[in-house]
Write an enzyme that holds these catalytic residues in place. Structure first.
Site, PDB file in Angstrom:
ATOM      1  N   ASP A  91     -30.469   3.476 -52.661  1.00 15.85           N
ATOM      2  CA  ASP A  91     -31.050   2.242 -51.922  1.00 15.85           C
ATOM      3  C   ASP A  91     -32.361   1.873 -53.457  1.00 15.85           C
ATOM      4  OD1 ASP A  91     -31.279   2.531 -49.429  1.00 15.85           O
ATOM      5  OD2 ASP A  91     -32.264   4.093 -49.105  1.00 15.85           O
ATOM      6  N   ASP A 104     -34.019   7.571 -51.228  1.00 14.45           N
ATOM      7  CA  ASP A 104     -32.970   6.864 -50.133  1.00 14.45           C
ATOM      8  C   ASP A 104     -34.010   7.241 -49.307  1.00 14.45           C
ATOM      9  OD1 ASP A 104     -30.168   6.511 -48.835  1.00 14.45           O
ATOM     10  OD2 ASP A 104     -30.973   7.529 -47.237  1.00 14.45           O
TER      11      ASP A 104
END
Length: 201
Positions: A91, A104
C-alpha cells in the site's frame, strides 16, 4: 456527496495520528511526497512452497515475539503447492529518519470503542487473518528492493519496520497507538523466511 465530510475527517485523523514503530515516532503528514511511494509493486522468484513448509518457515523465523501465540495454533494455510513468481503491491512505502517503512491500510471492524483497537485486540485480528504471513512477505519484498536500490544498504540501519493502520480505530481522542500496529521483524527472521521462499533453505 454526503460521505465527503466523513471521509475528509477520517483522512485528517489518519494523517495526524502519532505512529510509533521500533522506537521511532512520526506522523504521515510530516512525510514529504518525495519520501513516499504508493502501491509499490514487487515480483520475485519462488522456490517450491507448500502450506506446511510455509507455516514451518514462519515458526522457524520466530514470528510472534510480541505476544502473538505460536503460529502452530493459527488458522491453517491452504493453497496448492506453488513454484514460480510472487507478485503483489505494498500500500505505502515511505522514508523517515533515514529508515524505510511499509504500511498497510486495514478497514476491519473490531468494535465501537477505542479499546477495541488496542494492541491485544489488533494482535488477535492479525492472527485471525494471517497478516503475520502478509507482513513477512512484504518485508522480504521491500528488503530485496532496498538491497538493490539503496547504496550501502543494511537492514539493521535502513529498515524501520511494518505499520498496519486499522482505520476505524484511528481517533484523536483515544490513547496513543490506538488502531496502529507496528512491528519490526528481526534480520535473522527475514533471512530465514526469504531463504525458504526463494528455495535456498
Amino acid at each position: 456527496g454526503r460521505w465527503e465530510p466523513v471521509l475528509l475527517k477520517m483522512v485528517s485523523r489518519v494523517m495526524a495520528a502519532q505512529i510509533e514503530c521500533a522506537g521511532t515516532r512520526f506522523t504521515l503528514s510530516s512525510l514529504p511526497m518525495k519520501d513516499r511511494i504508493a502501491e509499490l509493486e514487487f515480483l520475485f522468484p519462488l522456490g517450491a512452497i507448500t502450506p506446511g513448509g510455509l507455516s514451518e518457515a514462519l515458526v522457524g523465523s520466530g514470528i510472534g515475539n510480541e505476544g502473538v501465540k505460536a503460529l502452530l495454533d493459527e488458522p491453517m494455510l491452504e493453497f496448492e503447492a506453488h513454484h514460480g513468481f510472487l507478485r503483489g503491491f505494498i500500500d505505502l512505502v515511505f522514508r523517515t529518519g533515514g529508515r524505510y517503512y511499509l504500511l498497510d491500510w486495514k478497514s476491519n471492524y473490531l468494535g465501537d470503542s477505542p479499546g477495541d483497537y488496542a494492541r491485544a485486540p489488533m494482535e488477535r485480528e492479525m492472527r485471525r487473518h494471517r497478516y503475520d504471513l502478509q507482513y513477512m512477505l512484504y518485508t522480504v519484498a521491500l528488503h530485496r528492493f532496498l538491497s538493490r536500490g539503496v547504496g550501502g544498504y543494511c537492514y539493521e540501519d535502513h529498515f524501520g519496520g511494518v505499520v498496519y493502520m486499522f482505520l476505524r480505530g484511528i481517533d484523536e481522542n483515544a490513547a496513543p497507538g490506538c488502531g496502529i500496529y507496528g512491528i519490526r521483524p528481526g534480520l535473522e527472521a527475514v533471512r530465514r523466511f526469504e531463504s525458504y521462499l526463494c528455495g535456498e533453505g
